[in-house]
Design an enzyme around this catalytic site. Structure first.
Site, PDB file in Angstrom:
ATOM      1  N   TYR A 153     -42.002 -11.612 -27.281  1.00 30.83           N
ATOM      2  CA  TYR A 153     -40.573 -11.830 -26.947  1.00 30.83           C
ATOM      3  C   TYR A 153     -39.759 -10.552 -27.169  1.00 30.83           C
ATOM      4  O   TYR A 153     -38.724 -10.333 -26.535  1.00 30.83           O
ATOM      5  CB  TYR A 153     -40.030 -12.998 -27.772  1.00 30.83           C
ATOM      6  CG  TYR A 153     -38.835 -13.710 -27.164  1.00 30.83           C
ATOM      7  CD1 TYR A 153     -38.854 -14.161 -25.848  1.00 30.83           C
ATOM      8  CD2 TYR A 153     -37.691 -13.939 -27.919  1.00 30.83           C
ATOM      9  CE1 TYR A 153     -37.762 -14.813 -25.305  1.00 30.83           C
ATOM     10  CE2 TYR A 153     -36.593 -14.602 -27.380  1.00 30.83           C
ATOM     11  CZ  TYR A 153     -36.648 -15.025 -26.077  1.00 30.83           C
ATOM     12  OH  TYR A 153     -35.552 -15.681 -25.543  1.00 30.83           O
ATOM     13  N   LYS A 160     -31.376 -12.115 -28.632  1.00 28.55           N
ATOM     14  CA  LYS A 160     -31.033 -13.481 -29.076  1.00 28.55           C
ATOM     15  C   LYS A 160     -30.481 -13.467 -30.509  1.00 28.55           C
ATOM     16  O   LYS A 160     -29.595 -14.262 -30.844  1.00 28.55           O
ATOM     17  CB  LYS A 160     -32.247 -14.405 -28.981  1.00 28.55           C
ATOM     18  CG  LYS A 160     -32.647 -14.768 -27.549  1.00 28.55           C
ATOM     19  CD  LYS A 160     -31.548 -15.518 -26.811  1.00 28.55           C
ATOM     20  CE  LYS A 160     -32.039 -16.096 -25.498  1.00 28.55           C
ATOM     21  NZ  LYS A 160     -30.938 -16.585 -24.643  1.00 28.55           N
TER      22      LYS A 160
HETATM   23  N1  LIG Z   1     -37.134 -21.123 -20.746  1.00 28.08           N
HETATM   24  C1  LIG Z   1     -37.252 -21.046 -22.072  1.00 28.08           C
HETATM   25  O1  LIG Z   1     -38.349 -21.123 -22.629  1.00 28.08           O
HETATM   26  C2  LIG Z   1     -36.008 -20.869 -22.915  1.00 28.08           C
HETATM   27  C3  LIG Z   1     -36.040 -21.221 -24.260  1.00 28.08           C
HETATM   28  C4  LIG Z   1     -34.906 -21.024 -25.053  1.00 28.08           C
HETATM   29  C5  LIG Z   1     -33.757 -20.493 -24.481  1.00 28.08           C
HETATM   30  N2  LIG Z   1     -33.763 -20.156 -23.152  1.00 28.08           N
HETATM   31  C6  LIG Z   1     -32.542 -19.577 -22.597  1.00 28.08           C
HETATM   32  O2  LIG Z   1     -31.977 -20.468 -21.667  1.00 28.08           O
HETATM   33  C7  LIG Z   1     -31.130 -19.732 -20.806  1.00 28.08           C
HETATM   34  C8  LIG Z   1     -31.412 -20.147 -19.366  1.00 28.08           C
HETATM   35  O3  LIG Z   1     -32.701 -19.745 -18.991  1.00 28.08           O
HETATM   36  P1  LIG Z   1     -33.722 -20.676 -18.217  1.00 28.08           P
HETATM   37  O4  LIG Z   1     -34.931 -20.760 -19.073  1.00 28.08           O
HETATM   38  O5  LIG Z   1     -33.063 -21.912 -17.729  1.00 28.08           O
HETATM   39  O6  LIG Z   1     -34.175 -19.765 -16.993  1.00 28.08           O
HETATM   40  P2  LIG Z   1     -33.510 -19.494 -15.564  1.00 28.08           P
HETATM   41  O7  LIG Z   1     -34.251 -18.312 -15.023  1.00 28.08           O
HETATM   42  O8  LIG Z   1     -33.513 -20.718 -14.750  1.00 28.08           O
HETATM   43  O9  LIG Z   1     -32.016 -19.091 -15.931  1.00 28.08           O
HETATM   44  C9  LIG Z   1     -31.632 -17.780 -16.282  1.00 28.08           C
HETATM   45  C10 LIG Z   1     -30.336 -17.529 -15.553  1.00 28.08           C
HETATM   46  O10 LIG Z   1     -29.757 -16.266 -15.917  1.00 28.08           O
HETATM   47  C11 LIG Z   1     -29.082 -15.820 -14.749  1.00 28.08           C
HETATM   48  N3  LIG Z   1     -28.737 -14.401 -14.830  1.00 28.08           N
HETATM   49  C12 LIG Z   1     -29.584 -13.349 -15.000  1.00 28.08           C
HETATM   50  N4  LIG Z   1     -28.885 -12.191 -14.945  1.00 28.08           N
HETATM   51  C13 LIG Z   1     -27.569 -12.532 -14.746  1.00 28.08           C
HETATM   52  C14 LIG Z   1     -26.361 -11.799 -14.600  1.00 28.08           C
HETATM   53  N5  LIG Z   1     -26.354 -10.439 -14.634  1.00 28.08           N
HETATM   54  N6  LIG Z   1     -25.206 -12.473 -14.417  1.00 28.08           N
HETATM   55  C15 LIG Z   1     -25.194 -13.836 -14.375  1.00 28.08           C
HETATM   56  N7  LIG Z   1     -26.299 -14.589 -14.502  1.00 28.08           N
HETATM   57  C16 LIG Z   1     -27.482 -13.941 -14.674  1.00 28.08           C
HETATM   58  C17 LIG Z   1     -30.068 -16.125 -13.630  1.00 28.08           C
HETATM   59  O11 LIG Z   1     -29.441 -16.093 -12.361  1.00 28.08           O
HETATM   60  C18 LIG Z   1     -30.532 -17.507 -14.029  1.00 28.08           C
HETATM   61  O12 LIG Z   1     -29.705 -18.493 -13.428  1.00 28.08           O
HETATM   62  C19 LIG Z   1     -31.373 -18.264 -21.108  1.00 28.08           C
HETATM   63  O13 LIG Z   1     -30.392 -17.785 -21.998  1.00 28.08           O
HETATM   64  C20 LIG Z   1     -32.710 -18.304 -21.810  1.00 28.08           C
HETATM   65  O14 LIG Z   1     -32.928 -17.180 -22.655  1.00 28.08           O
HETATM   66  C21 LIG Z   1     -34.846 -20.358 -22.367  1.00 28.08           C
END
Ligand SMILES: NC(=O)c1ccc[n+]([C@@H]2O[C@H](COP(=O)([O-])OP(=O)(O)OC[C@H]3O[C@@H](n4cnc5c(N)ncnc54)[C@H](O)[C@@H]3O)[C@@H](O)[C@H]2O)c1
Length: 254
Positions: A153, A160
């Site tokens: 990560y 984060k």
């Molecule tokens: N998937 C996992 O395992 C997980 C676990 C814990 C937390 N998260 C967090 O959840 C959140 C959403 O991620 P996800 O897993 O749904 O994946 P996802 O890829 O569906 O969503 C990530 C989003 O970030 C957006 N993004 C990236 N660069 C950007 C920018 N410059 N301006 C505006 N938007 C931008 C993308 O368009 C996308 O919609 C993130 O913060 C991620 O770190 C994810």
């Protein structure tokens, strides 16, 4: 009565229907909220995905690295909603060199991008929405437990950790506006963001085993439901908090 009856929400981060934000928007609509989405990059794709929601919401463009987008956000959201009761930050990005075991060699430029998009944007988004939150409300962000060094990560973990700290300072400074700021620390989920992490399989293999409640890598509903709870009126005195939605892994020893 829905949990979010009458609430006006801005939901960022819908990219596909496996995005955590997609499920937040879907459940929020089912619970009575009016929703506006922001989309980044392929806006036509986000608009297509938005049509799969119970009530296709407006989609407005937001690149959190673009100051024009941020400066005009409140006006553009204001064309659809007369105010906001809640904002969901579901945004994360790190260049490939930031992830996958390259920690000692990643350049500052790439780290800066990760922190700009994944950490600083939590503050930028909240401040951009402030003019619409005159009656107070809730800001919720998506986190991955940053109290530990995880495999692969890497700099996203550092971003984060910054997000966790940022949420506490935002909670401090937005409290006087009646705005609560909280994070949901989700376990690993098979979204587009996760697919871009080389070695993500390591999380997939171990998490369901280590979680006392078990863990479904494909189900974004538990994380989305926690977001809804924090956006609702049922956490009126909670801010600067991190709610773990990880099957219980954060509380276990090795
Ligand atoms: N998937 C996992 O395992 C997980 C676990 C814990 C937390 N998260 C967090 O959840 C959140 C959403 O991620 P996800 O897993 O749904 O994946 P996802 O890829 O569906 O969503 C990530 C989003 O970030 C957006 N993004 C990236 N660069 C950007 C920018 N410059 N301006 C505006 N938007 C931008 C993308 O368009 C996308 O919609 C993130 O913060 C991620 O770190 C994810």
């Amino acid at each position: 009565m829905g949990l979010l009856d009458g609430k006006r929400l801005l939901v960022t981060g819908v990219l596909t229907d496996s995005s955590i934000a997609f499920n937040v928007a879907k459940l929020a609509q089912e619970e009575g909220a009016r929703v506006v989405l922001t989309g980044y990059g392929r806006l036509s794709l986000v608009e297509r995905i938005a049509k799969r929601l119970p009530e296709p919401p407006p989609v407005i463009e937001l690149d959190v690295q673009d100051t024009d987008h941020l400066d005009t956000l409140a006006d553009r959201v204001g064309e659809h909603l007369d105010g906001l009761d809640g904002v969901v930050h579901s945004i994360g990005f790190a260049p490939q060199s930031c992830l996958g075991g390259n920690f000692l060699n990643t350049s500052w430029e790439d780290v800066a991008t990760a922190v700009h998009v994944s950490t600083f944007s939590f503050k930028s988004l909240a401040v951009a929405c402030l003019p619409l939150m005159k009656e107070g409300g809730a800001v919720v962000g998506l986190d991955f437990d940053a109290t530990k060094a995880w495999p692969v990560y890497d700099w996203m973990g550092v971003a984060k950790a910054g997000l966790e700290s940022c949420s506490r300072y935002l909670a401090r400074d937005l409290g006087r506006h009646g705005i609560r700021v909280n994070l949901v620390a989700a376990g690993p989920l098979r979204t587009m963001a996760a697919k871009n992490i080389p070695g993500f399989q390591e999380f997939e293999d171990s998490w369901p085993e280590r979680a006392p409640l078990g863990w479904d890598l494909t189900d974004t509903a538990p994380a989305a439901r926690a977001c809804l709870a924090l956006l609702s009126d049922w956490f009126p005195a909670t801010t600067g908090e991190i709610v773990h939605v990880d099957g219980g892994v954060h509380a276990m020893g090795a």
